[in-house]
Write an enzyme that holds these catalytic residues in place. Structure first.
Site, PDB file in Angstrom:
ATOM      1  N   LYS A 177      36.413  34.375  47.729  1.00  0.00           N
ATOM      2  CA  LYS A 177      37.353  34.669  46.626  1.00  0.00           C
ATOM      3  C   LYS A 177      38.632  35.154  47.278  1.00  0.00           C
ATOM      4  O   LYS A 177      38.638  36.160  47.999  1.00  0.00           O
ATOM      5  CB  LYS A 177      36.704  35.759  45.778  1.00  0.00           C
ATOM      6  CG  LYS A 177      37.555  36.457  44.780  1.00  0.00           C
ATOM      7  CD  LYS A 177      36.629  37.443  44.069  1.00  0.00           C
ATOM      8  CE  LYS A 177      37.280  38.314  43.042  1.00  0.00           C
ATOM      9  NZ  LYS A 177      38.546  38.874  43.366  1.00  0.00           N
TER      10      LYS A 177
HETATM   11  P1  FBP Z   1      41.421  40.778  38.747  1.00  0.00           P
HETATM   12  O1  FBP Z   1      41.335  39.396  38.167  1.00  0.00           O
HETATM   13  O2  FBP Z   1      41.676  41.802  37.684  1.00  0.00           O
HETATM   14  O3  FBP Z   1      42.422  40.830  39.883  1.00  0.00           O
HETATM   15  O4  FBP Z   1      39.972  41.128  39.315  1.00  0.00           O
HETATM   16  C1  FBP Z   1      39.499  40.594  40.524  1.00  0.00           C
HETATM   17  C2  FBP Z   1      39.249  41.718  41.520  1.00  0.00           C
HETATM   18  O5  FBP Z   1      38.850  41.234  42.774  1.00  0.00           O
HETATM   19  C3  FBP Z   1      38.232  42.742  41.059  1.00  0.00           C
HETATM   20  O6  FBP Z   1      36.927  42.382  41.370  1.00  0.00           O
HETATM   21  C4  FBP Z   1      38.689  43.956  41.788  1.00  0.00           C
HETATM   22  O7  FBP Z   1      38.390  45.120  41.124  1.00  0.00           O
HETATM   23  C5  FBP Z   1      40.170  43.768  41.858  1.00  0.00           C
HETATM   24  O8  FBP Z   1      40.452  42.420  41.720  1.00  0.00           O
HETATM   25  C6  FBP Z   1      40.726  44.252  43.168  1.00  0.00           C
HETATM   26  O9  FBP Z   1      42.107  44.235  43.042  1.00  0.00           O
HETATM   27  P2  FBP Z   1      43.065  44.686  44.198  1.00  0.00           P
HETATM   28  O10 FBP Z   1      43.610  43.437  44.785  1.00  0.00           O
HETATM   29  O11 FBP Z   1      44.095  45.494  43.514  1.00  0.00           O
HETATM   30  O12 FBP Z   1      42.259  45.476  45.174  1.00  0.00           O
END
Ligand code: FBP
Length: 265
Positions: A177
């Site tokens: 991801k």
């Molecule tokens: P979002 O679609 O809200 O970005 O969520 C995906 C994610 O990977 C979550 O699993 C995680 O909490 C967040 O994004 C982490 O975001 P950041 O890049 O701010 O650490």
């Protein structure tokens, strides 16, 4: 190991993970926009949408809420996580084992690797244990491939993201991801580096429907396997409508305009 396309994490080889670990990773601020989103049941209900192949949550939420949703929702147990209160070099505590994830009914597991962080070596060693245990339990592994740390000023450079996707392949993740690198061409380079590891786009902070869906379409056109999304879904008053549009783009290969028209309809 059963082929990933035979697992509940995928539908027709594609992935749409609804991520809901934000209460830990970012804190309650992420629920300000739609206060009901602080209630895990609200998000479990959203996850019943047929476009969602898996709901990613931390152990505590899985334990407390998943038993009521096990028939309708596929569970991805996130095995490490960090709060936004932590001010040190990027790191993520392992707070659930693969064995325990399997016991509470997980269909897949997830792990964040901060490539480039001072703690990368320890994180990669933790990933090794998780990867091998997940094979023993026949659970696919999704890597949150996030280059981050004091040596990386810009974790969104396409070459850095491609390196992160490659790390996922080399270390054995089934799905990587990644942040969207900004264009279909750049995403294509990222996907090329990931080989047989599926690459999915990370949703990011909430933006307009047009901007968000255009990025998702760009990732799919590049050959991406789908999306992991949190805020762009649960920070909306009508998440199901957006999931309908995402279903069209990711699973039905509809053009962007058709998906946008769904939102207007
Ligand atoms: P979002 O679609 O809200 O970005 O969520 C995906 C994610 O990977 C979550 O699993 C995680 O909490 C967040 O994004 C982490 O975001 P950041 O890049 O701010 O650490």
């Amino acid at each position: 190991m059963q082929p990933i396309d035979d697992t509940p994490l995928t539908r027709d080889g594609k992935v749409l993970i609804l991520a809901y670990d934000h209460g830990l990773e970012h804190g309650p601020v992420d629920f300000d926009e739609v206060p009901e989103s602080a209630d895990p049941e609200h998000v479990f209900e959203i996850a019943k949408h047929p476009a969602v192949t898996s709901l990613a949550v931390q152990k505590g939420i899985a334990e407390a809420y998943y038993p009521s949703y096990a028939d309708d929702v596929s569970l991805l147990a996130k095995l490490n996580g960090t709060s936004n209160l932590w001010m040190g070099e990027p790191d993520s505590a392992v707070n659930c084992s693969v064995e325990y994830a399997a016991e509470i009914g997980a269909d897949a597991v997830g792990f964040t690797l901060y490539g480039g962080a001072n703690n990368e070596v320890e994180m990669a060693e933790e990933f090794r244990e998780i990867h091998e245990a997940s094979r023993a339990h026949d659970l696919p592994v999704v890597m949150w491939s996030y280059p981050r740390g004091q040596g990386l000023k810009n974790d969104k450079k396409p070459k850095t993201i491609a390196y992160a996707a490659r790390q996922a392949l080399e270390l054995g993740a089934d799905v990587s991801k990644v942040k969207y690198p900004g264009s279909t061409d750049a995403m294509q380079d990222v996907i090329d580096m990931a080989g047989k590891t599926k690459v999915i786009m990370s949703g990011g902070s909430k933006r307009s429907d047009e901007e968000f869906l255009a990025d998702v379409k760009g990732a799919i056109d590049a050959g991406g396997a789908g999306l992991a999304v949190g805020r762009n879904v649960f920070q909306r008053e009508n998440p199901e409508q957006l999931l309908d549009a995402l279903e069209q783009i990711i699973f039905e290969e509809e053009p962007l305009d058709t998906a946008l028209a769904t939102l207007e309809g």
